[in-house]
Design an enzyme around this catalytic site. Sequence first.
Site, PDB file in Angstrom:
ATOM      1  N   HIS A  82      -1.923   2.462   8.742  1.00 33.47           N
ATOM      2  CA  HIS A  82      -2.283   3.580   7.881  1.00 33.47           C
ATOM      3  C   HIS A  82      -1.068   4.439   7.526  1.00 33.47           C
ATOM      4  O   HIS A  82      -0.044   4.422   8.227  1.00 33.47           O
ATOM      5  CB  HIS A  82      -3.358   4.434   8.549  1.00 33.47           C
ATOM      6  CG  HIS A  82      -4.707   3.779   8.562  1.00 33.47           C
ATOM      7  ND1 HIS A  82      -5.841   4.383   9.056  1.00 33.47           N
ATOM      8  CD2 HIS A  82      -5.109   2.558   8.124  1.00 33.47           C
ATOM      9  CE1 HIS A  82      -6.879   3.569   8.918  1.00 33.47           C
ATOM     10  NE2 HIS A  82      -6.451   2.458   8.359  1.00 33.47           N
ATOM     11  N   GLU A  84      -0.465   7.640   7.692  1.00 38.02           N
ATOM     12  CA  GLU A  84      -0.058   8.672   8.647  1.00 38.02           C
ATOM     13  C   GLU A  84       0.827   8.077   9.743  1.00 38.02           C
ATOM     14  O   GLU A  84       1.873   8.632  10.090  1.00 38.02           O
ATOM     15  CB  GLU A  84      -1.287   9.330   9.282  1.00 38.02           C
ATOM     16  CG  GLU A  84      -2.272   9.911   8.291  1.00 38.02           C
ATOM     17  CD  GLU A  84      -3.376   8.939   7.910  1.00 38.02           C
ATOM     18  OE1 GLU A  84      -3.057   7.792   7.533  1.00 38.02           O
ATOM     19  OE2 GLU A  84      -4.556   9.316   7.979  1.00 38.02           O
ATOM     20  N   CYS A 108      -8.097   8.766  10.290  1.00 36.80           N
ATOM     21  CA  CYS A 108      -9.072   8.118  11.171  1.00 36.80           C
ATOM     22  C   CYS A 108      -8.775   8.499  12.622  1.00 36.80           C
ATOM     23  O   CYS A 108      -7.793   9.187  12.918  1.00 36.80           O
ATOM     24  CB  CYS A 108      -9.022   6.609  10.989  1.00 36.80           C
ATOM     25  SG  CYS A 108      -7.521   5.855  11.675  1.00 36.80           S
ATOM     26  N   CYS A 111      -5.249   7.272  13.877  1.00 34.22           N
ATOM     27  CA  CYS A 111      -4.151   8.089  13.360  1.00 34.22           C
ATOM     28  C   CYS A 111      -4.167   9.484  13.995  1.00 34.22           C
ATOM     29  O   CYS A 111      -3.107  10.076  14.221  1.00 34.22           O
ATOM     30  CB  CYS A 111      -4.245   8.201  11.843  1.00 34.22           C
ATOM     31  SG  CYS A 111      -3.824   6.677  10.979  1.00 34.22           S
TER      32      CYS A 111
END
Length: 274
Positions: A82, A84, A108, A111
Amino acid sequence: MSDKRVDYITWDEYFMGVATLSGRRSKDPSTQVGACIVSQDNKILSMGYNGFPKGCSDDEFPWGKEHELDDPYNAKYFYSTHSELNAILNYRGGSLEGSKLYVTLFPCNECAKAIIQAGIKTIIYGGDKYAHTPAVKASKRMLNAAGVRYYQYQLPAARSRSRCKMKVLLAAINAKYIHSNLGIYSLKTYGEKMLKEWGLAEQAEISLAEYTINHQMEQILQDIYKRKPDVIGFSCYIWNISYVKVILADIKKVLPDVKIWQEARKFPIMGKPF
């Protein structure tokens, strides 16, 4: 001494713009997310977007998500990193303690763990379309417990009022006045729902236009021209597709910059740009 500009963008606008631009680098065909980490004194520290790790080819690893349950080995979720986490891992300058994270979609749970451990203290996010999922609920629970502040990015009111909304027109020609095209109503409802979840409800408006075969072509053209749409989605049937094509050709003459999407109901090719 001359007066300085007063209509310059805010820090939040600036950094969310950088995060959005970063997301445009993602190869993911369904979801593109960008992130930007900023120091306490508003210096950009790192950026990232969702994608595969180094050495994992974008052309060989799966981007699809339809096999998440029956064949997860051939779905993207085991492999994709992801935005992040990529932004955190991309940073080479030492500690991220006390920094801010701008991200176009709420983080999420996985993360959130990395964000907390990295010492990031504030999250400014764009969309929150997965707010109902266990992953995001767990994410918010952890962030709250760890004292990480988060809030949704909002375009300043003055800028929001001055910025013209994109006008989307969903149109259809029906056989009779008593008939209605359920397809465009469903698209409008779904489109407005997604715009709200993505935090873009103030930047676009969706309207409907239903005509019948009793309307003269000139009447239809005149009505669409008055509405001045930026995008037109035209639903067609087998019996009126030739008629609609003539109308669309004339629309392009009077509104040359308009984007047109033509959907043929009960037709082999379900959707194509005109």
